[in-house]
Design an enzyme around this catalytic site. Sequence first.
Site, PDB file in Angstrom:
ATOM      1  N   VAL A 101       1.019  -1.212  -0.197  1.00 25.31           N
ATOM      2  CA  VAL A 101      -0.003  -0.053  -0.258  1.00 25.31           C
ATOM      3  C   VAL A 101       0.876   1.189   0.139  1.00 25.31           C
ATOM      4  O   VAL A 101       1.899   1.559   0.741  1.00 25.31           O
ATOM      5  CB  VAL A 101      -0.789  -0.410   1.192  1.00 25.31           C
ATOM      6  CG1 VAL A 101      -2.006   1.277   1.004  1.00 25.31           C
ATOM      7  CG2 VAL A 101      -1.562  -1.039   0.809  1.00 25.31           C
ATOM      8  N   SER A 102       0.618   1.847  -0.700  1.00 25.59           N
ATOM      9  CA  SER A 102       1.507   3.438  -1.073  1.00 25.59           C
ATOM     10  C   SER A 102       2.840   3.321  -1.068  1.00 25.59           C
ATOM     11  O   SER A 102       3.463   2.439  -2.041  1.00 25.59           O
ATOM     12  CB  SER A 102       1.023   4.111  -0.044  1.00 25.59           C
ATOM     13  OG  SER A 102       1.392   5.843  -0.514  1.00 25.59           O
ATOM     14  N   TRP A 103       3.655   3.358   0.242  1.00 28.57           N
ATOM     15  CA  TRP A 103       4.876   3.073  -0.089  1.00 28.57           C
ATOM     16  C   TRP A 103       5.370   1.511   0.025  1.00 28.57           C
ATOM     17  O   TRP A 103       6.022   1.138  -0.128  1.00 28.57           O
ATOM     18  CB  TRP A 103       5.689   4.009   1.451  1.00 28.57           C
ATOM     19  CG  TRP A 103       7.367   4.085   1.847  1.00 28.57           C
ATOM     20  CD1 TRP A 103       7.739   4.463   1.234  1.00 28.57           C
ATOM     21  CD2 TRP A 103       7.109   2.691   2.278  1.00 28.57           C
ATOM     22  NE1 TRP A 103       9.056   4.507   2.080  1.00 28.57           N
ATOM     23  CE2 TRP A 103       8.776   3.209   2.457  1.00 28.57           C
ATOM     24  CE3 TRP A 103       6.771   1.581   2.764  1.00 28.57           C
ATOM     25  CZ2 TRP A 103      10.168   2.257   3.561  1.00 28.57           C
ATOM     26  CZ3 TRP A 103       7.768   0.541   3.888  1.00 28.57           C
ATOM     27  CH2 TRP A 103       9.239   0.724   3.965  1.00 28.57           C
TER      28      TRP A 103
END
Length: 286
Positions: A101-103
């Site tokens: 997720v994301s990073w």
Amino acid sequence: MSHGFVFRTIELNGKYLRTAVRPGNSSLPPLLIFNGIGANLELVFPFAQALDPDMEIIAFDVPGVGGSSTPMLPSRFSGLATLAAKMLDYLDYGQVNVIGVSWGGALAQQFARDYPERCKKLILAATSAGAVMVPGRPHVLWKMASPRRYIQPSYGAAIAPDIYGGSFRREPSLAREHTSKVRSSGKVGYYWQLFAGLGWTSIHWLHKIRQPTLILAGDDDPIIPLVNMRLLAWRIPNSEMHVIDDGHLFLVTRAKSVAPIVMRFLQEERQRARITPSGAPVLAKH
């Protein structure tokens, strides 16, 4: 609340990692979760609870986050991928499915590339190819560069509509609920995570990711504009993409809608994707 997770703190190479495993009885490989920057593992619990209760789930706090120790020196994504592989060895897991997720999506890409035999399927949510990404709005990125939202929950709740978009714009109570679950380890760990991604990009090797890949994007994501997810879908050969009517944290705010998409993907047989001239992947089973 444990939400059925069993917590353990383990030592690997002098680093203490806080881990959480939800035991399951599924025939599918366990699902390993790589969380977003500064985010402790509890923040993924709403999504985990929406998945099939028989699905075994592995979550952990990366060094410098939540209950994990903060190292003296930072690691790059390649080092964190190696650490994750060693964690799986310690916990006695072989092959897993991975969601980032994301990073954590960047870390998931690195893990899938460096340990292809450990990663059966890959799910990338609200993430990008790194340094070559089309950036979000400058004032949003400026707020993201600071760990203040994790250290000061009231500030995190105040800026949540602006940086996360989607449901956080319409329902202020979501921001208060989300920030109440934050467990900060301070500024250093957050800056170490920023360092991990400094100058990193996967754009030149995305075509080498052969795992079936599900790409999930929010259509109102101030941090990761939608074009970045379309780029991932275009570059990863065996991929499919779903756009969610929400913002950056759709895994939390739309957990009950997204979980069935994830479960269907994990349960499907291996797929082959061909890329159309428009860049949209078209799937064909074989």
